[in-house]
Design a protein around this motif. Sequence first.
Motif, PDB file in Angstrom:
ATOM      1  N   ALA A  63      11.228  -0.791  30.016  1.00 56.40           N
ATOM      2  CA  ALA A  63      11.456  -1.412  31.321  1.00 56.40           C
ATOM      3  C   ALA A  63      12.532  -0.656  32.100  1.00 56.40           C
ATOM      4  O   ALA A  63      12.399  -0.431  33.308  1.00 56.40           O
ATOM      5  CB  ALA A  63      11.861  -2.873  31.136  1.00 56.40           C
ATOM      6  N   ARG A  64      13.597  -0.243  31.390  1.00 59.72           N
ATOM      7  CA  ARG A  64      14.655   0.511  32.065  1.00 59.72           C
ATOM      8  C   ARG A  64      14.128   1.845  32.603  1.00 59.72           C
ATOM      9  O   ARG A  64      14.389   2.210  33.757  1.00 59.72           O
ATOM     10  CB  ARG A  64      15.808   0.772  31.089  1.00 59.72           C
ATOM     11  N   ARG A  65      13.392   2.572  31.772  1.00 60.62           N
ATOM     12  CA  ARG A  65      12.909   3.891  32.182  1.00 60.62           C
ATOM     13  C   ARG A  65      11.886   3.788  33.309  1.00 60.62           C
ATOM     14  O   ARG A  65      11.841   4.656  34.188  1.00 60.62           O
ATOM     15  CB  ARG A  65      12.299   4.615  30.978  1.00 60.62           C
ATOM     16  N   VAL A  66      11.058   2.773  33.300  1.00 62.40           N
ATOM     17  CA  VAL A  66      10.054   2.618  34.355  1.00 62.40           C
ATOM     18  C   VAL A  66      10.721   2.366  35.702  1.00 62.40           C
ATOM     19  O   VAL A  66      10.375   2.973  36.720  1.00 62.40           O
ATOM     20  CB  VAL A  66       9.065   1.487  34.017  1.00 62.40           C
ATOM     21  N   THR A  67      11.694   1.429  35.735  1.00 58.91           N
ATOM     22  CA  THR A  67      12.368   1.145  37.010  1.00 58.91           C
ATOM     23  C   THR A  67      13.155   2.350  37.504  1.00 58.91           C
ATOM     24  O   THR A  67      13.187   2.625  38.710  1.00 58.91           O
ATOM     25  CB  THR A  67      13.317  -0.058  36.855  1.00 58.91           C
ATOM     26  N   ASP A  68      13.788   3.094  36.591  1.00 61.59           N
ATOM     27  CA  ASP A  68      14.537   4.283  37.002  1.00 61.59           C
ATOM     28  C   ASP A  68      13.602   5.356  37.547  1.00 61.59           C
ATOM     29  O   ASP A  68      13.903   6.018  38.543  1.00 61.59           O
ATOM     30  CB  ASP A  68      15.337   4.842  35.820  1.00 61.59           C
ATOM     31  N   THR A  69      12.471   5.554  36.888  1.00 57.97           N
ATOM     32  CA  THR A  69      11.549   6.617  37.278  1.00 57.97           C
ATOM     33  C   THR A  69      10.847   6.317  38.594  1.00 57.97           C
ATOM     34  O   THR A  69      10.709   7.204  39.448  1.00 57.97           O
ATOM     35  CB  THR A  69      10.503   6.838  36.173  1.00 57.97           C
ATOM     36  N   LEU A  70      10.393   5.089  38.773  1.00 56.10           N
ATOM     37  CA  LEU A  70       9.659   4.729  39.992  1.00 56.10           C
ATOM     38  C   LEU A  70      10.574   4.159  41.067  1.00 56.10           C
ATOM     39  O   LEU A  70      10.097   3.858  42.170  1.00 56.10           O
ATOM     40  CB  LEU A  70       8.560   3.715  39.658  1.00 56.10           C
ATOM     41  N   ASP A  71      11.867   4.001  40.773  1.00 55.69           N
ATOM     42  CA  ASP A  71      12.829   3.469  41.731  1.00 55.69           C
ATOM     43  C   ASP A  71      12.392   2.084  42.217  1.00 55.69           C
ATOM     44  O   ASP A  71      12.378   1.797  43.414  1.00 55.69           O
ATOM     45  CB  ASP A  71      13.001   4.429  42.910  1.00 55.69           C
TER      46      ASP A  71
ATOM     47  N   VAL B  56       7.586  -7.078  30.765  1.00 55.86           N
ATOM     48  CA  VAL B  56       6.630  -6.972  29.671  1.00 55.86           C
ATOM     49  C   VAL B  56       6.267  -8.402  29.297  1.00 55.86           C
ATOM     50  O   VAL B  56       7.096  -9.143  28.756  1.00 55.86           O
ATOM     51  CB  VAL B  56       7.219  -6.222  28.462  1.00 55.86           C
ATOM     52  N   LEU B  57       5.017  -8.788  29.619  1.00 54.67           N
ATOM     53  CA  LEU B  57       4.550 -10.143  29.355  1.00 54.67           C
ATOM     54  C   LEU B  57       3.704 -10.169  28.094  1.00 54.67           C
ATOM     55  O   LEU B  57       2.802  -9.336  27.935  1.00 54.67           O
ATOM     56  CB  LEU B  57       3.725 -10.654  30.542  1.00 54.67           C
ATOM     57  N   GLU B  58       3.985 -11.112  27.201  1.00 56.89           N
ATOM     58  CA  GLU B  58       3.222 -11.261  25.963  1.00 56.89           C
ATOM     59  C   GLU B  58       2.271 -12.448  26.100  1.00 56.89           C
ATOM     60  O   GLU B  58       2.682 -13.549  26.476  1.00 56.89           O
ATOM     61  CB  GLU B  58       4.159 -11.476  24.788  1.00 56.89           C
ATOM     62  N   LEU B  59       1.004 -12.179  25.814  1.00 54.83           N
ATOM     63  CA  LEU B  59      -0.027 -13.211  25.969  1.00 54.83           C
ATOM     64  C   LEU B  59      -0.099 -14.096  24.728  1.00 54.83           C
ATOM     65  O   LEU B  59      -0.207 -13.597  23.607  1.00 54.83           O
ATOM     66  CB  LEU B  59      -1.386 -12.544  26.218  1.00 54.83           C
ATOM     67  N   ASP B  60      -0.047 -15.407  24.952  1.00 53.85           N
ATOM     68  CA  ASP B  60      -0.261 -16.405  23.896  1.00 53.85           C
ATOM     69  C   ASP B  60      -1.633 -17.015  24.160  1.00 53.85           C
ATOM     70  O   ASP B  60      -1.790 -17.871  25.041  1.00 53.85           O
ATOM     71  CB  ASP B  60       0.831 -17.468  23.934  1.00 53.85           C
TER      72      ASP B  60
ATOM     73  N   ARG C 136       8.561 -11.368  27.734  1.00 59.15           N
ATOM     74  CA  ARG C 136       9.130 -10.909  26.459  1.00 59.15           C
ATOM     75  C   ARG C 136      10.357 -10.016  26.693  1.00 59.15           C
ATOM     76  O   ARG C 136      11.393 -10.193  26.041  1.00 59.15           O
ATOM     77  CB  ARG C 136       8.059 -10.155  25.675  1.00 59.15           C
ATOM     78  N   GLN C 137      10.249  -9.088  27.625  1.00 54.94           N
ATOM     79  CA  GLN C 137      11.374  -8.217  27.961  1.00 54.94           C
ATOM     80  C   GLN C 137      11.243  -7.792  29.426  1.00 54.94           C
ATOM     81  O   GLN C 137      10.172  -7.877  30.015  1.00 54.94           O
ATOM     82  CB  GLN C 137      11.422  -6.968  27.069  1.00 54.94           C
ATOM     83  N   GLY C 138      12.338  -7.303  30.021  1.00 53.18           N
ATOM     84  CA  GLY C 138      12.300  -6.850  31.397  1.00 53.18           C
ATOM     85  C   GLY C 138      13.687  -6.550  31.913  1.00 53.18           C
ATOM     86  O   GLY C 138      14.699  -6.818  31.254  1.00 53.18           O
ATOM     87  N   VAL C 139      13.758  -5.982  33.115  1.00 54.42           N
ATOM     88  CA  VAL C 139      15.030  -5.678  33.766  1.00 54.42           C
ATOM     89  C   VAL C 139      14.961  -6.150  35.213  1.00 54.42           C
ATOM     90  O   VAL C 139      13.888  -6.195  35.826  1.00 54.42           O
ATOM     91  CB  VAL C 139      15.356  -4.165  33.728  1.00 54.42           C
ATOM     92  N   GLY C 140      16.117  -6.537  35.748  1.00 51.74           N
ATOM     93  CA  GLY C 140      16.207  -6.945  37.133  1.00 51.74           C
ATOM     94  C   GLY C 140      16.107  -8.440  37.345  1.00 51.74           C
ATOM     95  O   GLY C 140      16.503  -8.942  38.401  1.00 51.74           O
ATOM     96  N   TRP C 141      15.564  -9.171  36.380  1.00 49.22           N
ATOM     97  CA  TRP C 141      15.349 -10.601  36.549  1.00 49.22           C
ATOM     98  C   TRP C 141      16.643 -11.380  36.391  1.00 49.22           C
ATOM     99  O   TRP C 141      17.605 -10.909  35.779  1.00 49.22           O
ATOM    100  CB  TRP C 141      14.306 -11.096  35.534  1.00 49.22           C
ATOM    101  N   GLU C 142      16.642 -12.597  36.911  1.00 45.95           N
ATOM    102  CA  GLU C 142      17.825 -13.441  36.784  1.00 45.95           C
ATOM    103  C   GLU C 142      18.139 -13.701  35.312  1.00 45.95           C
ATOM    104  O   GLU C 142      17.248 -13.776  34.466  1.00 45.95           O
ATOM    105  CB  GLU C 142      17.589 -14.770  37.516  1.00 45.95           C
TER     106      GLU C 142
END
Length: 668
Positions: A300-308, A314-318, A327-333
């Motif tokens: 998540a960190r590398r994707v946001t840095d690369t695409l600005d 990353v959503l996990e399906l139940d 499941r994981q991510g960056v930028g969210w509250e």
Amino acid sequence: MLPRRRLLSAAGARRAIGLLGTLFIVFAVGRAIVVSGQGQPTVTTLVTSLMISVPGFLLVSGAYWLSRADIDPDFYPRIARWCLAGFGVMACLLVVYHLQPGESVSTRAPPILTALASVAGLAVGINDGRARTRTYEVETRNRQLERYREYTDDVLNAIRDVFYVLETDGTLHRWNDSLCEVTGYEDSEITSMHALEFFGENDHDPIAEAIEEGFETGSVQVEAELLTKDGASIPYEFAASTLTDPDGETVLAGIGRDVTERMDRERELTKRAHQQQVVADLGQTALETDDLDELMLETARRVTDTLDTDYCKVLELDEGSGELLLRQGVGWEEGLVGEATEPAVAEASQAAYTLANDRPIVVEDFETETRFTGPELLTSHDVRSGISTVIGPFDQPWGILGTHDTDSREFTEEDITFVQSISNVLAEAIERHHYQLELEESNERLEQFAHAASHDLQEPLRMVSSYVQLIDTRYGDELDDEGREFLEFAADGADRMRAMIDGLLEYSRVESQGEPFEGIDLDDVASDVRRDLEPRITDTDAEVRIEDLPRVEGDESQLRQVFQNLVKNAIEYSGDGRPRVHVSAEKNGTEWAVSVRDEGVGIDPSEQERIFDVFHRLDPHDDQPGSGIGLALCERIVERHGGEIWVESEPGEGATFSFTLPTTQDHE
């Protein structure tokens, strides 16, 4: 070329001059004949005739010479008019003089004076013709030069690139229309401008140095931002060379080319290379870590840095609840990661739409999106655009990878491919993680089974062995040869069974009981194996040749088992001849291929894959000792080291067992 009318006029002018000269000659000859019959002195007659005929010859010669003179034929009529004017003016003067009272002109004077006047007129006409020819040539050259200049200007103005000529002080000597079109300045403004005025202050020193270098070395090339009249800057590449102008002064002439597209391509290539490097780095991280959450967070960190972008998730399906967990991510509250969910089956939702498509879903502006609605997770964070794609197989998705931005924006095909590649990395890592979990569970069950089998079978096996020994002790003397043979078969079977149980237990513990990998010198391992097998080598007179072996990363105890099994087999299956075993290694990229070659009985191709199966023996009825689990154990150990093992052989031609091992970082 002169018009035909003008050419005929020129020819007529020459004929007129020649005819006039001929008339004087004819007149001089005729007068001499007439006068000589009247008794005039011969000398007087000769002198008079010469004074008339010589000008005549000059006129005839002049008419002939005109065609070879450097006088434009267009001026021949003017020369003829000068000649005839001389004749006419002299004739008029003689008439006027003759008409005066008391005055008369002798008969010799008119032809002499008119002839001389005609020659004088010819001379004046020739001089005038030459002068006018020179003037005409200069004017013609000027017109040609002007046309050439206009043509050159048209050519230069047709060039889309900026053309310029600089003087040594940096002022512009010449330029084309492109400079005006690009910068927005008028020609009248550029006339008083210095070259540095077309660039920002930060580029003044580099441009001044480039101009100086160009005049010193004869050529120069430099890149800078060309500044327009309205303050915009355009990346340009300038190339110039020195030349000498018509005044003999050295100037610097060159071309300036807009390199915006090239720089955009270079930036795009750099961006694409960076994206590919990020994919490669994350792929390597996925291989090195067992922590999925750590990998997802780093992704998540590398994707946001690369695409600005501002967010990545990353959503996990139940499948049971029909929800997607963040499941994981960056930028969210804070507090949302690991807690927030999205419905995966709600109608017209972005998540459901993404899961229903086998390619990434791109949104440039949620305010104008009509395919689906944005979930609360996105709308509550003012998300306007983004890319989302399925993680895992389309028909069995694990979840969704998405990256989003608060601004409306367009994403390139390379950006979309990048997100899809990152999703593939996650999918492979998740699949490998699940496989490892299943493998660990399988190994655990195998070890439990082997331990139980060992424990449960060892006791009855010991009882069988004890009773066989008891029968041999108490009743051995009473048994016949066949009975004693049966007893030996039973004892041997028990020993084989015990060896198989021990081998199975050892096989099951390769993963769980193995030591951590470390740098190992295979020369030392091979030396230990040779020392352990020394009695067998001596008994069989075997020749065991070991080349220099490398350092590798691995479990020393397990690798010793591999070498011992392969070398021992090579000796035991040597056939009737003297055993010859050759151990060597060859570098292959980032790993070593170690080989154990013998000259023994060989292996049939149909058996070469099965020999690595558990309890498989080439000949179940042969006399060679062993449980049939040695090669299977070697394969399991090599696989634990991330390598593979194989055999190359032909019956009667010996066999070569090879296996690969990773190199150590300090090998080089």
